[in-house]
Structures are given as C-alpha cells and as structure tokens.
Design an enzyme around this catalytic site. Sequence first.
Site, PDB file in Angstrom:
ATOM      1  N   ARG A  21     -75.250  63.831  47.763  1.00 51.62           N
ATOM      2  CA  ARG A  21     -75.536  64.047  49.446  1.00 51.62           C
ATOM      3  C   ARG A  21     -74.780  62.863  49.885  1.00 51.62           C
ATOM      4  O   ARG A  21     -74.238  63.205  51.118  1.00 51.62           O
ATOM      5  CB  ARG A  21     -77.041  63.587  49.533  1.00 51.62           C
ATOM      6  CG  ARG A  21     -77.913  64.594  48.867  1.00 51.62           C
ATOM      7  CD  ARG A  21     -79.555  64.331  49.334  1.00 51.62           C
ATOM      8  NE  ARG A  21     -79.575  63.299  48.354  1.00 51.62           N
ATOM      9  CZ  ARG A  21     -80.767  62.167  48.661  1.00 51.62           C
ATOM     10  NH1 ARG A  21     -81.495  62.505  49.781  1.00 51.62           N
ATOM     11  NH2 ARG A  21     -80.778  61.375  48.134  1.00 51.62           N
ATOM     12  N   ASN A  40     -82.125  66.857  48.940  1.00 48.25           N
ATOM     13  CA  ASN A  40     -82.428  67.275  47.704  1.00 48.25           C
ATOM     14  C   ASN A  40     -83.672  67.955  47.632  1.00 48.25           C
ATOM     15  O   ASN A  40     -84.709  67.885  48.630  1.00 48.25           O
ATOM     16  CB  ASN A  40     -82.671  66.119  46.834  1.00 48.25           C
ATOM     17  CG  ASN A  40     -81.485  65.393  46.301  1.00 48.25           C
ATOM     18  OD1 ASN A  40     -80.336  65.643  46.333  1.00 48.25           O
ATOM     19  ND2 ASN A  40     -81.907  63.940  45.891  1.00 48.25           N
TER      20      ASN A  40
END
EC number: 3.6.1.7
Length: 93
Positions: A21, A40
Amino acid sequence: MNDDVRLVAWVRGSVQGVGFRWFTRAKALELGGLSGFALNLPDGRVQVVAEGPRPRCEGLLDWLRGDDTPGRVDGVTEIWDTSRGGYDGFAIR
C-alpha cells in the site's frame, strides 16, 4: 469538461505485509494528479481506488501489473467508472 476517471483494482498475490500500500501511494503521487486509496482486504487482496486523468490511472494499473511492486502479484482485476470525487490526496487505509 471533466475527463477524470475512476479505477478500482483488486490485486491478489502476496501483497499484504510487504509495503504494497505504501509503494502504491508513492507511485500514485509520482504519477501526479491521482486521488484515492489503497486498502488491505480480509481475504489477502489489496483494493486500490484511484481517480484522475485516464492516462495516469492506466499508468498506475500498468505498475500494479508490472515487476516493480513489492511482494508478488498473481493478478489484477479492474473496473473503470466515472470519477466521483471526495478524496483528499491518496491515502493508505
């Protein structure tokens, strides 16, 4: 006229716990003009939502599918839509 688009991509593979990320956000900022987030998911995938000019969203999608990502990407599924707005920068969620 607003030519911005919305890209929603689901990235599967070994993409959690490897900085995926963070690197996705860094790439979005490097491309410029993109807002959205990387998140996530409970099933091990990462969801990426990006809004901005289509060529820059396509650049982010190419990067997600490329060999420069952390971890291991087994596949990316994406959908395209019209931009909805409401994002302030590109966030990690």
